[in-house]
Write an enzyme that holds these catalytic residues in place. Structure first.
Site, mmCIF file in Angstrom:
data_model
loop_
_atom_site.group_PDB
_atom_site.id
_atom_site.type_symbol
_atom_site.label_atom_id
_atom_site.label_comp_id
_atom_site.label_asym_id
_atom_site.label_seq_id
_atom_site.Cartn_x
_atom_site.Cartn_y
_atom_site.Cartn_z
ATOM 1 N N CYS A 155 24.512 19.824 56.892
ATOM 2 C CA CYS A 155 23.940 18.932 57.904
ATOM 3 C C CYS A 155 24.953 17.829 58.218
ATOM 4 O O CYS A 155 25.947 17.648 57.494
ATOM 5 C CB CYS A 155 22.616 18.353 57.420
ATOM 6 S SG CYS A 155 22.788 17.027 56.197
ATOM 7 N N ASN A 195 18.971 21.382 46.700
ATOM 8 C CA ASN A 195 18.127 20.416 47.393
ATOM 9 C C ASN A 195 16.909 20.073 46.537
ATOM 10 O O ASN A 195 16.371 20.918 45.815
ATOM 11 C CB ASN A 195 17.735 20.886 48.803
ATOM 12 C CG ASN A 195 17.138 22.264 48.882
ATOM 13 O OD1 ASN A 195 17.380 23.124 48.039
ATOM 14 N ND2 ASN A 195 16.340 22.502 49.910
ATOM 15 N N GLU A 250 24.298 19.516 48.799
ATOM 16 C CA GLU A 250 25.658 18.969 48.783
ATOM 17 C C GLU A 250 25.669 17.581 48.135
ATOM 18 O O GLU A 250 26.593 17.238 47.384
ATOM 19 C CB GLU A 250 26.210 18.860 50.207
ATOM 20 C CG GLU A 250 26.346 20.191 50.933
ATOM 21 C CD GLU A 250 25.100 20.563 51.740
ATOM 22 O OE1 GLU A 250 23.976 20.247 51.310
ATOM 23 O OE2 GLU A 250 25.261 21.172 52.801
#
Ligand code: THU
Length: 134
Positions: free
Chosen positions: A87, A43, A56
């Site tokens: 998420c 991230n 991701e």
């Protein structure tokens, strides 16, 4: 395909490079392709909060940048006691390049905590087929 051990190690390693000064929540993701390659992402947050991106998304961008288009398996590694499942937005991002049976392994620093299929995390999903079937 890369072994699950290799994929886990790659996710753990890239998690350390996460840029998460605001949430202080580091996430790493590692994608295995059918032909044995591994792509990783972490991230990357931003002072303008909504502009930050998920681990991701970074791993998918790295895969696409080399011309690969198939996710054979993915490991997502988060912090804390809870399961760090992808998420909602990332489930859809994974869906674009995966099949319903593609495994999504959710890990903590000690190992894989639980494995799901994409279909379990994103049932009745919308994808490329919807657009080609018109
Ligand atoms: N995060 C990810 O990178 N992947 C997920 O699937 C869940 C959340 C990141 C985004 C943000 O930088 C931090 O975790 C806290 O939400």
């Amino acid at each position: 395909m890369a072994s699950l051990d290799e994929l886990f190690a790659a996710a753990k390693s890239v998690q350390q490079r996460a840029y998460a000064p605001y949430s202080r929540f580091k996430v790493g993701a590692a994608i295995a392709t059918p032909d044995g390659k591994i792509f990783t992402g972490c991230n990357v947050e931003n002072a303008a909060y909504p502009v930050g991106s998920c681990a991701e998304a970074g791993a998918i961008a790295a895969m696409i940048a080399t011309g690969e288009k198939q996710i054979a398996a993915i490991v997502v590694m988060g912090e804390g006691e809870n399961l760090v499942t992808p998420c909602g937005g990332c489930r859809q991002r994974i869906r674009e390049f995966a099949t319903p049976a593609t495994p999504i392994h959710v890990a903590g620093p000690e190992g894989i905590r639980r494995s799901f299929t994409l279909d379990e995390l994103l049932p009745f999903s919308f994808g490329p087929d919807n657009l080609s079937a018109r």
